[in-house]
Design a protein around this motif. Structure first.
Motif, PDB file in Angstrom:
ATOM      1  N   ASN A   1       1.043  -1.280   0.075  1.00  7.13           N
ATOM      2  CA  ASN A   1       0.386  -0.185   0.050  1.00  7.13           C
ATOM      3  C   ASN A   1       0.943   1.384   0.321  1.00  7.13           C
ATOM      4  OD1 ASN A   1      -2.381  -1.230   0.045  1.00  7.13           O
ATOM      5  ND2 ASN A   1      -1.980  -1.455   2.272  1.00  7.13           N
ATOM      6  N   PRO A   2       0.401   2.370  -0.678  1.00  9.44           N
ATOM      7  CA  PRO A   2       1.057   3.712  -1.034  1.00  9.44           C
ATOM      8  C   PRO A   2       1.577   4.356   1.076  1.00  9.44           C
ATOM      9  CG  PRO A   2      -0.479   4.222  -1.521  1.00  9.44           C
ATOM     10  CD  PRO A   2      -0.798   2.966  -0.653  1.00  9.44           C
ATOM     11  N   CYS A   3       0.482   3.597   1.705  1.00 10.68           N
ATOM     12  CA  CYS A   3       0.994   4.889   2.897  1.00 10.68           C
ATOM     13  C   CYS A   3       0.201   3.207   4.402  1.00 10.68           C
ATOM     14  CB  CYS A   3       0.109   5.915   3.306  1.00 10.68           C
ATOM     15  SG  CYS A   3      -1.607   5.428   2.920  1.00 10.68           S
ATOM     16  N   ARG A   4       0.389   3.092   5.151  1.00 10.33           N
ATOM     17  CA  ARG A   4      -0.453   2.338   6.449  1.00 10.33           C
ATOM     18  C   ARG A   4      -2.251   2.452   5.987  1.00 10.33           C
ATOM     19  NH1 ARG A   4       1.381  -0.036  10.643  1.00 10.33           N
ATOM     20  NH2 ARG A   4       3.481   0.990  10.463  1.00 10.33           N
TER      21      ARG A   4
ATOM     22  N   ALA B   1       2.731   8.181   4.278  1.00 11.24           N
ATOM     23  CA  ALA B   1       3.449   7.631   3.293  1.00 11.24           C
ATOM     24  C   ALA B   1       5.171   7.780   3.192  1.00 11.24           C
ATOM     25  CB  ALA B   1       2.888   8.355   2.421  1.00 11.24           C
ATOM     26  N   ALA B   2       5.622   8.712   3.737  1.00 12.98           N
ATOM     27  CA  ALA B   2       6.636   8.643   3.491  1.00 12.98           C
ATOM     28  C   ALA B   2       7.326   7.517   4.470  1.00 12.98           C
ATOM     29  CB  ALA B   2       7.798   9.929   3.640  1.00 12.98           C
ATOM     30  N   ASP B   3       7.149   7.382   6.090  1.00 15.13           N
ATOM     31  CA  ASP B   3       7.467   7.281   7.039  1.00 15.13           C
ATOM     32  C   ASP B   3       7.024   5.517   6.010  1.00 15.13           C
ATOM     33  OD1 ASP B   3       7.730   8.480   8.551  1.00 15.13           O
ATOM     34  OD2 ASP B   3       6.398   9.407   9.834  1.00 15.13           O
ATOM     35  N   TYR B   4       5.875   5.302   5.879  1.00 12.63           N
ATOM     36  CA  TYR B   4       5.906   3.692   5.594  1.00 12.63           C
ATOM     37  C   TYR B   4       6.718   3.242   4.630  1.00 12.63           C
ATOM     38  CZ  TYR B   4       2.745   0.125   4.623  1.00 12.63           C
ATOM     39  OH  TYR B   4       1.847  -1.677   5.186  1.00 12.63           O
TER      40      TYR B   4
ATOM     41  N   GLY C   1      12.543   8.855   0.547  1.00  8.09           N
ATOM     42  CA  GLY C   1      13.583   9.570   0.668  1.00  8.09           C
ATOM     43  C   GLY C   1      14.299  10.560  -0.323  1.00  8.09           C
ATOM     44  N   ARG C   2      14.506  10.085  -1.403  1.00  9.61           N
ATOM     45  CA  ARG C   2      14.961  10.626  -2.118  1.00  9.61           C
ATOM     46  C   ARG C   2      13.708  12.306  -2.775  1.00  9.61           C
ATOM     47  NH1 ARG C   2      18.069   7.341  -6.161  1.00  9.61           N
ATOM     48  NH2 ARG C   2      19.166   6.128  -5.114  1.00  9.61           N
TER      49      ARG C   2
END
Length: 509
Positions: free
Chosen positions: A345-348, A366-369, A508-509
């Motif tokens: 999934n794109p995020c949690r 989303a960034a964290d996941y 993260g980029r």
């Protein structure tokens, strides 16, 4: 007198010759096993004693010593029961020693003298053929052993009594016939999926070149359905591939009734799988899921939910196509040339792109996941595709006209082009290159170099996307596969452009 019986031990799919030496002498009555036996081997004393008693034979009141040579190799598994019993019967004068010496034996004994299946019969049979010996194995494993070759003499008795009668001449054991896995049920058809035309195109490319694939999309968008239909697009195993894959499953004890596999494996472990279960290991260094998926597909659903260390352990097998399990006393290597297909999934919460459903923590959620997938692992995946939610309008449409059979035909044509291209090209391990995903080094430069316009586009895109050398070469492989789907001509700018469209920047980029 010392009786000697040939058997084997296993280090991965490598077969080690073991000589079982049985001696009876005067002295204190005892039954001793030496030669680094594990618990299963040590317990064979009681199984052998009970099996002989069931035949009306009793062990002499003497000192019995069984040595498993070489003594510095750890002996694991219950397949040592039969060679130990044969050694005892030989030293007792029941069986002729010269006849027994012509065979390699392995099998587990039941308390009533029946022979029960054991793992590793197929590689043991191939080793016996190379040593110009016959093979004695349990009846359920006979069909597995028969695949080693026509020159191998296989005895597959149902019980120890039947084997004794065969050597006495009162019963004749018929040679077993090779067994194939029963025709499996037809895999799910691609026609069942409505919409998702871009994802279907990427699935076809992945199948044609054996490329790793990552699908990202909200829950219910069809990612798992797409992955489940990938096996139906892949060509069947060649005879050599079927033998290689079946050897791994034989060592793992997963060949049902000794039948060789006829379809490429599809393994889908749960995200709670441990590191040893995924890459191999444990107390007996068994093959893991990625080795059991050799020549097939390893599907990792809910990719970020796997433990971080477990995912990072896949980096080396994905790159090298093999797994080395290191122990204090041994290094075991398993083949692991599997096609990795992942979904996430794109995020949690899974609804990053839906304003009505997305959580209030977006885009940090989303960034964290997504950051749970490291850059090096992300870099080893050739194809990245977004799988959007399917609209109700798409669900109401009639089934697509094109299904798995039509796509599989195009995949097969592309695979045949690659087979002809790499027929005499070895990889870094000296094995023949099978698909574009395996090509590397000078071979890749020779077969996948794009035309001038394509080279310019690839160079510019590599600079803008900050592609690593690995990512650059993976784009060349994908472009080569796209050219093969177009008939096998040279790689052009249009192929490079499409390959780049399936490449995302690492999280993260």
């Amino acid at each position: 007198m010392v009786a000697r019986v040939n058997t084997v031990a296993f280090q991965g799919i490598e077969v080690l010759d073991i000589n079982v030496q049985v001696q009876m002498s005067a002295g204190i009555v005892a039954f001793t096993l030496v030669g680094l036996p594990d618990k299963a081997v040590a317990e064979s004393r009681e199984r052998v004693r009970a099996a002989l008693h069931a035949l009306g034979l009793s062990l002499p009141a003497k000192r019995i010593t069984v040595n498993l040579a070489p003594a510095d190799v750890l002996k694991e598994g219950s397949h040592f029961d039969l060679p130990i019993a044969l050694g005892l019967l030989t030293v007792m004068g029941v069986l002729p020693d010269l006849e027994i010496a012509r065979y390699c034996a392995l099998g587990e004994l039941a308390l009533d003298g029946a022979l029960t299946p054991v793992a590793g019969v197929l590689p043991a049979a191939i080793n016996a053929l190379a040593r110009d010996r016959g093979l004695i194995c349990p009846e359920p494993c006979g069909g597995e052993a028969a695949w080693a070759g026509d020159g191998l003499e296989v005895l597959a008795p149902a019980s120890l009594l039947a084997l004794i009668n065969h050597f006495k001449g009162t019963q004749v054991l018929s040679p077993p016939r090779p067994k194939l896995q029963e025709e499996p049920a037809a895999p799910p058809d691609l026609r069942d999926i409505k919409g998702q035309e871009s994802a279907k195109r990427v699935l076809e490319i992945a199948a044609a070149g054996a490329h790793n694939l990552l699908m990202m999309g909200p829950p219910g968008s069809g990612k798992s359905m797409l992955a489940a239909r990938l096996p139906g697009l892949l060509p069947p195993l060649s005879p050599a591939e079927a033998l290689e894959v079946s050897m791994i499953h034989s060592v793992a004890g997963l060949l049902e009734d000794g039948r060789l596999l006829r379809r490429r494996p599809f393994r889908a472990p749960h995200h709670s799988a441990s590191l040893p279960s995924l890459v191999g290991g444990g107390t007996r260094a068994k093959p893991g899921e990625i080795s059991l998926a050799h020549m097939g597909v390893l599907f990792l659903d809910e990719l970020p939910e796997f433990p971080r260390a477990t995912l990072e352990s896949l980096r080396q097998p994905i790159e090298t196509g093999r797994v080395m399990v290191s122990r204090a006393n041994a290094h075991v290597t398993y083949p692991a040339r599997a096609q990795v297909v992942a979904a996430m999934n794109p995020c949690r919460c899974g609804h990053l792109d839906d304003p009505a459903l997305a959580c209030s923590r977006a885009p940090k959620c989303a960034a964290d996941y997504q950051s749970k997938i490291s850059g090096p692992l992300f870099d080893r995946i050739d194809l990245h595709i977004d799988v959007p939610a399917v609209s109700p309008a798409d669900l109401s449409l009639a089934p697509p006209a094109e299904g798995s059979a039509e796509v599989a035909a195009r995949v097969l044509r592309a695979r045949m082009i690659q087979t002809d291209r790499y027929a005499s090209v070895p990889d870094q391990d000296g094995r023949p290159v099978r698909t574009n995903a395996d090509a590397d080094g000078e071979v890749l430069e020779r077969v996948a170099s794009p035309d001038t316009a394509g080279r310019t586009l690839l160079t510019e895109a590599a600079e803008r996307l900050k592609l690593s050398a690995r990512g650059y070469h993976r784009m060349m492989r994908v472009a080569r596969t796209l050219a093969d789907l177009d008939g096998g001509g040279p790689v052009r700018r249009v192929h490079v452009a499409e390959a780049l469209s399936y490449r995302r920047m690492a999280p993260g980029r």
